[in-house]
Enzyme design. Structure first.
Site, short mmCIF file in Angstrom:
data_model
loop_
_atom_site.label_atom_id
_atom_site.label_comp_id
_atom_site.label_asym_id
_atom_site.label_seq_id
_atom_site.Cartn_x
_atom_site.Cartn_y
_atom_site.Cartn_z
CE1 TYR A 35 -1.53 -3.10 3.06
CE2 TYR A 35 -3.59 -2.16 2.30
CZ TYR A 35 -2.90 -3.16 2.95
OH TYR A 35 -3.58 -4.21 3.50
CG HIS B 260 -7.34 1.37 4.56
ND1 HIS B 260 -6.03 0.96 4.38
CD2 HIS B 260 -7.96 0.35 5.18
CE1 HIS B 260 -5.87 -0.25 4.88
NE2 HIS B 260 -7.03 -0.66 5.37
CG ASN C 36 -3.85 -1.64 7.91
OD1 ASN C 36 -2.64 -1.63 8.09
ND2 ASN C 36 -4.44 -2.49 7.14
N1 6FA Z 1 -8.74 -0.58 9.19
C1 6FA Z 1 -7.71 -0.97 9.95
O1 6FA Z 1 -7.14 -0.17 10.68
N2 6FA Z 1 -7.27 -2.27 9.91
C2 6FA Z 1 -7.82 -3.20 9.09
O2 6FA Z 1 -7.41 -4.36 9.08
C3 6FA Z 1 -8.88 -2.80 8.25
N3 6FA Z 1 -9.47 -3.67 7.40
C4 6FA Z 1 -10.62 -3.30 6.74
C5 6FA Z 1 -11.31 -4.26 5.97
O3 6FA Z 1 -10.78 -5.45 5.81
C6 6FA Z 1 -12.55 -3.93 5.42
C7 6FA Z 1 -13.26 -4.95 4.59
C8 6FA Z 1 -13.10 -2.65 5.63
C9 6FA Z 1 -14.45 -2.28 5.07
C10 6FA Z 1 -12.40 -1.69 6.35
C11 6FA Z 1 -11.16 -2.01 6.90
N4 6FA Z 1 -10.45 -1.10 7.66
C12 6FA Z 1 -9.36 -1.47 8.37
C13 6FA Z 1 -10.91 0.30 7.77
C14 6FA Z 1 -11.63 0.54 9.10
O4 6FA Z 1 -12.52 -0.51 9.39
C15 6FA Z 1 -12.34 1.88 9.00
O5 6FA Z 1 -11.36 2.88 8.80
C16 6FA Z 1 -13.11 2.20 10.27
O6 6FA Z 1 -14.06 1.19 10.55
C17 6FA Z 1 -13.82 3.53 10.12
O7 6FA Z 1 -14.56 3.79 11.28
P1 6FA Z 1 -15.76 4.83 11.27
O8 6FA Z 1 -16.25 4.94 12.66
O9 6FA Z 1 -15.32 6.04 10.57
O10 6FA Z 1 -16.89 4.21 10.32
P2 6FA Z 1 -17.51 2.76 10.13
O11 6FA Z 1 -17.84 2.66 8.69
O12 6FA Z 1 -16.68 1.72 10.74
O13 6FA Z 1 -18.88 2.81 10.98
C18 6FA Z 1 -19.98 3.53 10.57
C19 6FA Z 1 -21.19 2.97 11.30
O14 6FA Z 1 -22.29 3.82 11.05
C20 6FA Z 1 -21.60 1.58 10.84
O15 6FA Z 1 -21.87 0.78 11.97
C21 6FA Z 1 -22.85 1.81 10.02
O16 6FA Z 1 -23.76 0.74 10.06
C22 6FA Z 1 -23.43 3.03 10.71
N5 6FA Z 1 -24.25 3.87 9.84
C23 6FA Z 1 -23.96 4.29 8.60
N6 6FA Z 1 -24.94 5.06 8.11
C24 6FA Z 1 -25.88 5.12 9.08
C25 6FA Z 1 -27.14 5.77 9.18
N7 6FA Z 1 -27.61 6.53 8.16
N8 6FA Z 1 -27.87 5.64 10.31
C26 6FA Z 1 -27.39 4.88 11.35
N9 6FA Z 1 -26.20 4.24 11.30
C27 6FA Z 1 -25.45 4.38 10.19
#
Ligand code: 6FA
Length: 772
Positions: free
Chosen positions: A627, A707, A749
């Site tokens: 990356y 990411h 990450n």
């Molecule tokens: N980051 C790492 O540091 N290490 C990793 O190994 C890693 N791997 C991955 C990976 O393998 C995948 C497949 C993905 C998708 C991401 C990975 N990442 C990794 C990145 C890391 O997970 C993200 O950077 C991190 O989760 C971001 O955190 P946030 O809090 O910014 O956002 P999320 O997307 O995690 O959570 C958003 C939440 O809001 C979700 O639970 C969603 O359901 C909820 N949500 C969204 N829209 C909504 C709405 N309108 N109403 C209510 N809830 C909502």
């Protein structure tokens, strides 16, 4: 984290995912269905299920109904939400009777007739008259089909409806050819809620009438049902989204005594949150798919992918924990550079150390996640170590010195605890839940904030259990969006905040448009611009010492080797106590524009794809994903389409020529010492393909590292979306705390950095005058 194919646009892409199923009673028979009436065509779709059972005659059936205006020539549905590899059911009127068909497609062509389901039309309510037709039916053997099924215990399913204004070719023939639907859409459906008792179900299924009470199969006390609850109590803080950003922010605010409502659109994940989804080899245990680290790779191969957000075209987790519930959990404590002004952070954010220390205290990283402290399947670490040593790399414990990121390698580090996925769900959320001033509501989709000019008074949701679906704020209260890089941006667009082209798309939507504030109150901010994601490229190798663990293909079904399965169940130790990565490394790279870029490498047994002219031994395969991180200049744009699905509008990978030349140089550097590792063979790219040609031919859409950061970038007025306190410009009380405010990708990450951001943001918001 690992390089994966993008989800792509889902096979059905149509109307906005704005409706949520609610309970209704058919006046002709007293059956209490769960379903919707689609806003565009006024067709009603409803379903009710027998008591939850995993086996037995009734475990795969339901009673369904379609009520349609006569102008509609045919209507149908796919409970799985996908047209491909799904059971499709359609019906139409003919000579006063209903004709129905079951179909199945493997590609986007006319679906073949599919045999297997047993459908019985129920006379109680079925009719055709001059304005409408209604079909009430029992569908047996209908929840599983070739290669697929629905989870009737799911709280967050997304079925699809479809209809057509063009009649089928021969309406008398169930096997007739028919032209593709002229419209379709999706809606939220909590299958888990739509069950009735056996006696009620059997009465209806055999043609009886009369009322029944729905019984929820929900186990979690934290989940919400759609039963009306009367009122929603105003709170100090509404936090939207239970990902790493939202959980930590909500925990710190509730710890400070504020009343906090955390709203999450998805359902449970790990067992601790009420999740139950598990493979057969874990039956009888309290471990779900989301608990067991070794099941990480199966997130991308499992046919029941209810955890992905179905209205975002790249991978994003939509369940408790967000991305943190489904990711590889690689966990890097941020470096000082990650929070520097040169990385785009305001000066006030550079002193991240106290917040990172608080994070580390709550959630310590580990590079030996197996509970016995031993490391398993480590051959890849040894081989890649041998590759890097001649280039002057040092072997370190990576999180012991986060600032040390040049020519170092070490064991992969995670936020797993006690051999299980942990993250903020197992730590911060657990301290929040017992607090009386904290409430978590699942399956609650926030559509938009409710604005009175620049003041937010609450949020509008899909929850039919509260008046108008509205959750209100107390006077002086605040809303914090933590819905992720795509989710938070979409909520802003739907609230009249962002570029005009995006808000106009919302305006054109029949459901979201009327909820927008008047155009005079739209706030023009660069929401969606400035996004970045690590461009990443896979190199695939073989080495005789490596065990590719069958490419992780069997970890769900039939399960890992028996000894590994029983070791994990007995003590949460062994191979299944770790996700696939085994070693990480970093290197600084000079670039043609004089700006240093850093390259991160992640090495793991197995390979997701390969393309080679060699005969090679698959069992010896391993992958290094490279990356490009700190220093990249490329930026893209994300947004929404007319269906309000969130998606990349301009890809952010290798737009800048020096980013591309740096990555090419980094890849060449990685393989430069291969002669020092006896019997190591690179199979992708193979011996006929140069690194330059390989990168030139690499499909940009597969460079996604998941990411994404930056859609609601922090920074100065006029250039950014949120200010130094994470408050959205030109609003009084709307904040964003998640990956979307991060201006520049960190070294590694990102979710470690996102969690430190949440610690610091919560402190800044609490210190800010003017709120509760
Ligand atoms: N980051 C790492 O540091 N290490 C990793 O190994 C890693 N791997 C991955 C990976 O393998 C995948 C497949 C993905 C998708 C991401 C990975 N990442 C990794 C990145 C890391 O997970 C993200 O950077 C991190 O989760 C971001 O955190 P946030 O809090 O910014 O956002 P999320 O997307 O995690 O959570 C958003 C939440 O809001 C979700 O639970 C969603 O359901 C909820 N949500 C969204 N829209 C909504 C709405 N309108 N109403 C209510 N809830 C909502």
């Amino acid at each position: 984290m690992l390089l994966r194919l993008a989800l792509g646009v889902l096979p059905f892409v149509g109307s906005a995912l704005a409706q949520a199923a609610a309970q209704f009673t058919d006046p002709d028979n007293g059956i209490t269905f769960w379903g919707i009436t689609d806003a565009a065509h006024q067709v009603t779709y409803g379903y009710v299920f027998p008591p939850l059972a995993t086996s037995g005659a009734q475990s795969t059936e339901y009673i369904g109904t379609i009520v349609s205006p006569i102008d509609n020539k045919w209507s149908g549905y796919a409970l799985s939400g996908s047209m491909i590899s799904s059971l499709l059911v359609a019906a139409w009127p003919n000579n006063g009777k209903i004709v129905f068909t079951t179909r199945y497609a493997t590609t986007n062509v006319l679906p073949d007739v599919y045999t297997g389901p047993v459908i019985t039309t129920l006379s109680t309510g079925t009719y055709v008259n001059s304005t409408h037709w209604k079909w009430v039916f029992r569908c047996q053997n209908c929840t599983t089909w070739t290669g697929g099924s629905i989870d009737v215990n799911s709280q967050s399913s997304v079925p699809a409806w479809c209809s057509s204004t063009i009649a089928v070719d021969n309406p008398a023939d169930p096997g007739t050819s028919m032209v593709q639907h002229t419209d379709f859409g999706f809606y939220f459906f909590p299958f888990a809620e739509a069950h009735v008792t056996a006696s009620v179900y059997n009465n209806w299924a055999s043609g009886g009438t009369g009322g029944g009470t729905t019984v929820s199969t929900t186990k979690s006390s934290t989940t919400t049902s759609a039963q009306p609850t009367g009122t929603a109590t105003p709170v100090d803080y509404i936090v939207v989204g239970s990902g790493p950003g939202g959980i930590i922010t909500a925990d710190r605010l509730s710890q400070a005594g504020k009343s906090v409502l955390l709203l999450e659109r998805g359902g449970p994940s790990t067992a601790q949150t009420g999740g139950t989804y598990q493979p057969a080899w874990l039956k009888g245990t309290n471990f779900t798919k989301f608990d067991v680290p070794g099941l990480f790779e199966s997130m991308f191969t499992d046919s029941n992918e209810f955890w992905w957000c179905k209205d975002i075209t790249v991978f994003a987790g939509c369940l408790v924990g967000g991305g943190g519930a489904v990711n590889g959990a690689l966990y890097w404590l941020p470096a000082d550079q990650d929070f520097s002004t040169s990385a785009g952070w305001p000066q006030e954010w550079t002193n991240h150390q106290p917040y990172t220390a608080a994070l580390k205290a709550r959630l310590p990283p580990t590079d030996a996640p197996s509970t016995d402290g031993k490391r398993y399947l480590e051959q890849v670490s040894d081989v890649v170590g041998q590759l890097l040593n001649p280039q002057g790399f040092r072997n370190v414990t990576i999180n012991n010195s986060p600032n040390d990121k040049d020519h170092i390698y070490g064991y992969s580090a995670y936020d797993f605890l006690k051999g299980k996925r942990a993250g903020p769900v197992a730590t911060y959320l657990q301290t929040s839940l017992p607090r009386k001033n904290f409430q978590l509501k699942l399956n609650t989709y926030v559509w938009n904030v409710i604005r009175n000019g620049s003041t937010i008074t609450g949020v509008q949701t899909n929850d039919t259990g509260v008046p108008g679906g509205i959750y209100p704020l107390k006077p002086g209260g605040r809303v914090i969006l933590s819905a992720g890089t795509f989710g938070s941006a979409r909520i802003l667009f739907r609230s009249g905040i962002g570029p005009t082209d995006m808000i106009n798309l919302v305006k054109g939507d029949p459901v979201a448009g009327p909820l927008l504030p008047p155009q005079s109150q739209w706030i023009n901010l660069p929401v969606g611009y400035n996004v970045s994601d690590n461009p990443s490229i896979n190199l695939v190798f073989t080495h005789p010492s490596v065990n590719n663990y069958d490419n992780w293909a069997n970890v769900m079904t039939p399960g890992p080797p028996a000894a590994d399965a029983s070791q994990y169940i007995a003590s949460q130790s062994g191979i299944m106590a770790q996700a696939s990565p085994r070693l990480n490394f970093w290197q600084a790279l000079g670039a043609t524009d004089g700006v240093t870029r850093w390259l991160q490498g992640t090495a793991r047994p197995g390979a997701a794809s390969w393309n080679t002219t060699y005969a090679f031994n698959q069992t010896q395969m391993f992958t290094i994903t490279a990356y490009l991180s700190t220093g990249i200049k490329s930026r893209g744009r994300i947004g929404i389409n007319a269906a309000l699905n969130a998606l990349p509008l301009v890809n952010p990978w290798l737009v800048d020529p020096a980013d591309k030349s740096s990555l090419v140089a980094g890849l060449k550097s990685i393989v430069s010492s291969m002669p020092a590792v006896p019997n190591m063979v690179m199979i992708t790219p193979d011996n006929k393909t140069t690194i330059d040609a390989y990168v030139n031919a690499y499909d940009p859409s597969t460079m996604n590292s998941n990411h994404w950061v930056g859609s609601n970038i922090i920074g100065p007025a006029g250039k950014a979306v949120v200010d130094v306190n994470t408050k959205v410009y030109n609003t009084n009380n709307l904040f964003v705390v998640d990956a979307s405010i991060v201006p520049t990708l960190p070294f590694g990450n990102p979710h470690g950095l996102v969690m430190s951001v949440a610690e610091q943001a919560a402190a800044k918001i609490l210190a800010l005058a003017g709120g509760n």
